[in-house]
Design a protein around this motif. Structure first.
Motif, mmCIF file in Angstrom:
data_model
loop_
_atom_site.group_PDB
_atom_site.id
_atom_site.type_symbol
_atom_site.label_atom_id
_atom_site.label_comp_id
_atom_site.label_asym_id
_atom_site.label_seq_id
_atom_site.Cartn_x
_atom_site.Cartn_y
_atom_site.Cartn_z
ATOM 1 N N LEU A 1 0.826 -1.200 0.000
ATOM 2 C CA LEU A 1 0.000 0.000 0.000
ATOM 3 C C LEU A 1 0.868 1.261 0.000
ATOM 4 C CD1 LEU A 1 -2.853 1.173 0.143
ATOM 5 C CD2 LEU A 1 -2.707 1.044 2.645
ATOM 6 N N ALA A 2 1.967 1.215 0.766
ATOM 7 C CA ALA A 2 2.885 2.359 0.778
ATOM 8 C C ALA A 2 3.510 2.567 -0.595
ATOM 9 C CB ALA A 2 3.976 2.142 1.828
ATOM 10 N N GLU A 3 3.860 1.446 -1.260
ATOM 11 C CA GLU A 3 4.406 1.563 -2.613
ATOM 12 C C GLU A 3 3.377 2.163 -3.564
ATOM 13 O OE1 GLU A 3 5.653 -2.303 -3.741
ATOM 14 O OE2 GLU A 3 7.314 -2.390 -2.308
ATOM 15 N N LEU A 4 2.122 1.711 -3.423
ATOM 16 C CA LEU A 4 1.064 2.248 -4.276
ATOM 17 C C LEU A 4 0.842 3.727 -4.000
ATOM 18 C CD1 LEU A 4 -1.216 1.817 -6.313
ATOM 19 C CD2 LEU A 4 -2.692 1.124 -4.407
ATOM 20 N N THR A 5 0.871 4.101 -2.702
ATOM 21 C CA THR A 5 0.697 5.508 -2.348
ATOM 22 C C THR A 5 1.817 6.360 -2.931
ATOM 23 O OG1 THR A 5 -0.386 4.878 -0.270
ATOM 24 C CG2 THR A 5 0.491 7.108 -0.411
ATOM 25 N N ALA A 6 3.052 5.840 -2.811
ATOM 26 C CA ALA A 6 4.194 6.574 -3.381
ATOM 27 C C ALA A 6 4.056 6.699 -4.893
ATOM 28 C CB ALA A 6 5.491 5.869 -3.020
ATOM 29 N N HIS A 7 3.624 5.608 -5.546
ATOM 30 C CA HIS A 7 3.438 5.656 -6.999
ATOM 31 C C HIS A 7 2.358 6.670 -7.375
ATOM 32 C CE1 HIS A 7 3.104 4.330 -11.135
ATOM 33 N NE2 HIS A 7 1.792 4.112 -10.948
ATOM 34 N N MET A 8 1.255 6.661 -6.609
ATOM 35 C CA MET A 8 0.175 7.599 -6.893
ATOM 36 C C MET A 8 0.638 9.040 -6.692
ATOM 37 S SD MET A 8 -3.066 5.615 -5.174
ATOM 38 C CE MET A 8 -4.149 7.018 -5.411
ATOM 39 N N ASP A 9 1.422 9.265 -5.636
ATOM 40 C CA ASP A 9 1.951 10.612 -5.413
ATOM 41 C C ASP A 9 2.853 11.040 -6.568
ATOM 42 O OD1 ASP A 9 0.628 11.027 -3.051
ATOM 43 O OD2 ASP A 9 2.265 10.308 -1.782
ATOM 44 N N ASN A 10 3.690 10.107 -7.045
ATOM 45 C CA ASN A 10 4.569 10.439 -8.172
ATOM 46 C C ASN A 10 3.769 10.745 -9.429
ATOM 47 O OD1 ASN A 10 6.917 10.144 -6.693
ATOM 48 N ND2 ASN A 10 7.170 7.988 -7.204
ATOM 49 N N VAL A 11 2.754 9.878 -9.672
ATOM 50 C CA VAL A 11 1.911 10.112 -10.853
ATOM 51 C C VAL A 11 1.183 11.440 -10.732
ATOM 52 C CG1 VAL A 11 -0.122 9.259 -12.088
ATOM 53 C CG2 VAL A 11 1.653 7.659 -11.363
ATOM 54 N N LYS A 12 0.702 11.715 -9.507
ATOM 55 C CA LYS A 12 -0.021 12.971 -9.279
ATOM 56 C C LYS A 12 0.884 14.174 -9.510
ATOM 57 C CE LYS A 12 -1.631 13.173 -5.181
ATOM 58 N NZ LYS A 12 -2.478 12.969 -3.987
ATOM 59 N N GLU A 13 2.123 14.078 -9.007
ATOM 60 C CA GLU A 13 3.061 15.188 -9.209
ATOM 61 C C GLU A 13 3.415 15.352 -10.682
ATOM 62 O OE1 GLU A 13 3.980 17.456 -7.214
ATOM 63 O OE2 GLU A 13 3.168 16.625 -5.357
ATOM 64 N N GLN A 14 3.582 14.227 -11.380
ATOM 65 C CA GLN A 14 3.861 14.320 -12.820
ATOM 66 C C GLN A 14 2.689 14.953 -13.570
ATOM 67 O OE1 GLN A 14 4.801 10.343 -14.053
ATOM 68 N NE2 GLN A 14 6.666 10.230 -12.796
ATOM 69 N N GLU A 15 1.470 14.564 -13.185
ATOM 70 C CA GLU A 15 0.286 15.131 -13.835
ATOM 71 C C GLU A 15 0.156 16.612 -13.515
ATOM 72 O OE1 GLU A 15 -3.050 14.862 -16.347
ATOM 73 O OE2 GLU A 15 -1.248 13.667 -16.033
ATOM 74 N N ARG A 16 0.442 16.947 -12.246
ATOM 75 C CA ARG A 16 0.413 18.366 -11.891
ATOM 76 C C ARG A 16 1.423 19.160 -12.710
ATOM 77 N NH1 ARG A 16 0.205 18.293 -5.262
ATOM 78 N NH2 ARG A 16 -2.079 18.173 -5.039
ATOM 79 N N THR A 17 2.619 18.583 -12.848
ATOM 80 C CA THR A 17 3.656 19.268 -13.629
ATOM 81 C C THR A 17 3.207 19.450 -15.074
ATOM 82 O OG1 THR A 17 5.375 18.327 -12.218
ATOM 83 C CG2 THR A 17 6.063 19.138 -14.368
ATOM 84 N N ARG A 18 2.592 18.399 -15.644
ATOM 85 C CA ARG A 18 2.124 18.494 -17.035
ATOM 86 C C ARG A 18 1.036 19.559 -17.180
ATOM 87 N NH1 ARG A 18 -1.933 17.042 -20.033
ATOM 88 N NH2 ARG A 18 -3.048 16.094 -18.279
ATOM 89 N N ILE A 19 0.072 19.536 -16.232
ATOM 90 C CA ILE A 19 -1.015 20.514 -16.304
ATOM 91 C C ILE A 19 -0.474 21.931 -16.110
ATOM 92 C CG2 ILE A 19 -3.130 21.286 -15.172
ATOM 93 C CD1 ILE A 19 -3.712 18.358 -14.525
ATOM 94 N N ALA A 20 0.450 22.079 -15.137
ATOM 95 C CA ALA A 20 1.040 23.403 -14.903
ATOM 96 C C ALA A 20 1.764 23.909 -16.135
ATOM 97 C CB ALA A 20 1.992 23.328 -13.708
ATOM 98 N N ARG A 21 2.493 23.002 -16.798
ATOM 99 C CA ARG A 21 3.211 23.414 -18.007
ATOM 100 C C ARG A 21 2.246 23.831 -19.113
ATOM 101 N NH1 ARG A 21 5.705 18.974 -18.881
ATOM 102 N NH2 ARG A 21 7.477 19.472 -17.540
ATOM 103 N N GLU A 22 1.177 23.042 -19.292
ATOM 104 C CA GLU A 22 0.214 23.361 -20.349
ATOM 105 C C GLU A 22 -0.518 24.670 -20.047
ATOM 106 O OE1 GLU A 22 -2.414 20.159 -21.060
ATOM 107 O OE2 GLU A 22 -0.860 18.827 -21.869
ATOM 108 N N ILE A 23 -0.894 24.857 -18.759
ATOM 109 C CA ILE A 23 -1.547 26.118 -18.389
ATOM 110 C C ILE A 23 -0.622 27.294 -18.654
ATOM 111 C CG2 ILE A 23 -2.381 27.448 -16.420
ATOM 112 C CD1 ILE A 23 -3.571 24.909 -15.302
ATOM 113 N N HIS A 24 0.648 27.112 -18.213
ATOM 114 C CA HIS A 24 1.602 28.205 -18.375
ATOM 115 C C HIS A 24 1.890 28.486 -19.847
ATOM 116 C CE1 HIS A 24 5.616 30.089 -18.567
ATOM 117 N NE2 HIS A 24 5.232 30.704 -17.446
#
Length: 499
Positions: free
Chosen positions: A276-299
């Motif tokens: 579960l911790a591995e899944l949480t870490a993976h989800m956090d990484n995916v979330k941060e990557q998605e945030r970075t992508r969205i932030a880049r596209e918005i910017h």
């Protein structure tokens, strides 16, 4: 002096001794006239036990107290031989109230003042029989408890010379260990052979500590049961007692139980938590990557479009007729609206993925804390032992998000007027302390179902092998201590080549 005179003199000397003995003795003592079979003397112990006063008792015979006896039978038993010989006779005496009790009479012929007498000393056996019955009852209860105990009840002894033994083993020995109680008692070393080699060191260490300190011995480990070709987890709990002499060593009384099922469940839960911790870490990484992508596209997209709109609007504004004041005002309003939208795009982009992280964790945290103090109206102080601290991207992002959540909690719940943040770099980790002077946090706050912020902070740190702890600050408030392991491999990894 003649023989008869000598016996008379000796009897006269013995009478005061007998009287003193009768007064001091706790046993029943009777002096019986060998001719009439009546009591010629009795002591206070006999009166007290039988419930008769002395005068009444002196008018009775042994057969009044023990109806099962008869004069003929007693005379036959005593005979007329050696007066030194003693007869032991088990019987029962009947008290004045009708109750009876068992006793043993020691009978011996003697003479006093030329009269033939019988000295009888009675030992009341009722207390001994009651004790034996109580012991038998306790033994029955013990056997019942042991037989219904899910495990092996045992005694284990360690002598001063290091020899081990099992003084007692219950019937659960074979079902738990695959060995019968006699087998293990004859060869106590077989128990150590059952323990898997990896667990023997902890077993010996726990035993030695318990023997030295006389504290409870609590150990769990694995055994190999040859009879079933199976590995079991067992738990051993026992209490030590020093034996009679120091050189005799220590003895433990305890119980062994089979904890295989619960242990396997515990290991499964631990494994599930790790996954579960591995899944949480993976989800956090995916979330941060998605945030970075969205932030880049918005910017890039929205920001670029808004900039182009502002430039076109400026050209149109310059071409408006001077006398068209309403159009000029509308153009100014649209221009201001575009500026606000550009600011909103910039703010949203920073929230999604702060570009300040590109300048390092120290600069990012310093900016974050300054912005928090400005918007929350709280006096904030930030310090760092290093002007630059190398952290991998995942570690830097996780630390930034944890601090972000901690500051949000302070703004929402603490009621603080001052916040101090200190960042320290160690060899293998980075630690950060956030101290506020607010109302503090009680332990129950962490267990609330809605405490997702604290849980998220802990999970982010756990995923990176770090930790988050909360404690009371001196003088009031809360200290949030964050420790993140430095991923030097990620920091030192060469940058990917670009085409």
């Amino acid at each position: 002096m003649s023989q008869s005179e000598n016996r008379t003199s000796q009897a006269g000397d013995d009478e005061p001794c007998l009287a003193a003995l009768m007064r001091a003795s706790i046993s029943e003592i009777y002096v019986i006239d060998a001719t009439t079979w009546r009591f010629s003397d009795v002591n206070l112990a006999a009166c007290a036990n039988l419930g008769y006063d002395r005068a009444r008792l002196l008018g009775l015979t042994p057969f009044d107290l023990a109806p099962e006896l008869s004069a003929a039978h007693l005379a036959a038993l005593l005979g007329s031989g050696d007066p030194v010989a003693t007869l032991h006779l088990p019987t029962r005496h009947r008290r004045c109230d009708g109750s009876s009790y068992p006793l043993t009479l020691r009978l011996q012929r003697c003479s006093s003042g030329g009269k033939a007498q019988i000295l009888a000393i009675g030992e009341d056996l009722s207390a001994a029989q009651a004790g034996a019955a109580a012991l038998a009852h306790c033994q029955a209860r013990f056997n019942a408890i042991v037989s219904n105990t899910p495990g092996l009840v045992y005694q284990f002894a360690l002598s001063g010379t290091g020899q081990v033994s099992f003084p007692y083993l219950s019937e659960g020995c074979h079902s738990l260990l695959g060995l019968s109680a006699p087998q293990l008692q004859q060869a106590p070393a077989l128990f150590l052979d059952l323990i898997l080699p990896y667990d023997r060191v902890s077993y010996r260490d726990a035993m030695q500590v318990s023997a030295a300190t006389l504290r409870s011995w609590n150990w769990e480990g694995r055994i190999w049961v040859e009879a079933w070709k199976d590995v079991k987890w067992i738990n051993l709990r026992s209490t030590p007692h020093a034996r009679a002499a120091p050189q005799d060593g220590v003895q433990w009384d305890g119980i062994m139980t089979n904890i295989t099922e619960s242990k396997l469940e515990q290991l499964e839960v631990r494994h599930s938590r790790a996954r579960l911790a591995e899944l949480t870490a993976h989800m956090d990484n995916v979330k941060e990557q998605e945030r970075t992508r969205i932030a880049r596209e918005i910017h890039d997209d929205l920001g670029g479009n808004l900039t182009a709109i502002k430039m076109a609007l400026a050209i149109l504004s310059r071409r408006l007729p001077p006398e068209s004041s309403q159009l000029q005002a509308k153009a100014a309003y649209v221009d201001a609206l575009v500026d606000r939208t550009i600011e909103a795009v910039h703010r949203i982009s920073l929230d999604l993925r702060p570009s300040v992280l590109d300048f390092g964790i120290v600069a990012a945290l310093e900016w974050q804390i300054k912005e928090f103090g400005k918007h929350a109206g709280i006096d904030c102080v930030f310090s760092s032992t290093q002007s630059e601290i190398d952290l991998g991207q995942d570690e830097a992002t996780a630390l930034f998000r944890i601090v972000q959540e901690a500051l949000t909690n302070i703004a929402k719940h603490a009621g603080a007027t001052r916040v101090t943040v200190r960042l320290v770099r160690a060899r293998h980790h980075v630690s950060l302390k956030i101290t506020d002077n607010g109302s503090g946090m009680v332990q129950s706050d962490r267990a609330k179902a809605q405490a997702f912020g604290i849980r998220g902070m802990v999970e982010r740190a756990d995923a990176l092998g770090g930790s988050v702890t909360l404690s009371h600050a001196p003088g009031g408030g809360t200290v949030v201590a964050i420790k993140i392991r430095r991923n030097l491999q990620a920091v030192c990894a060469p940058a990917p080549a670009h085409d």
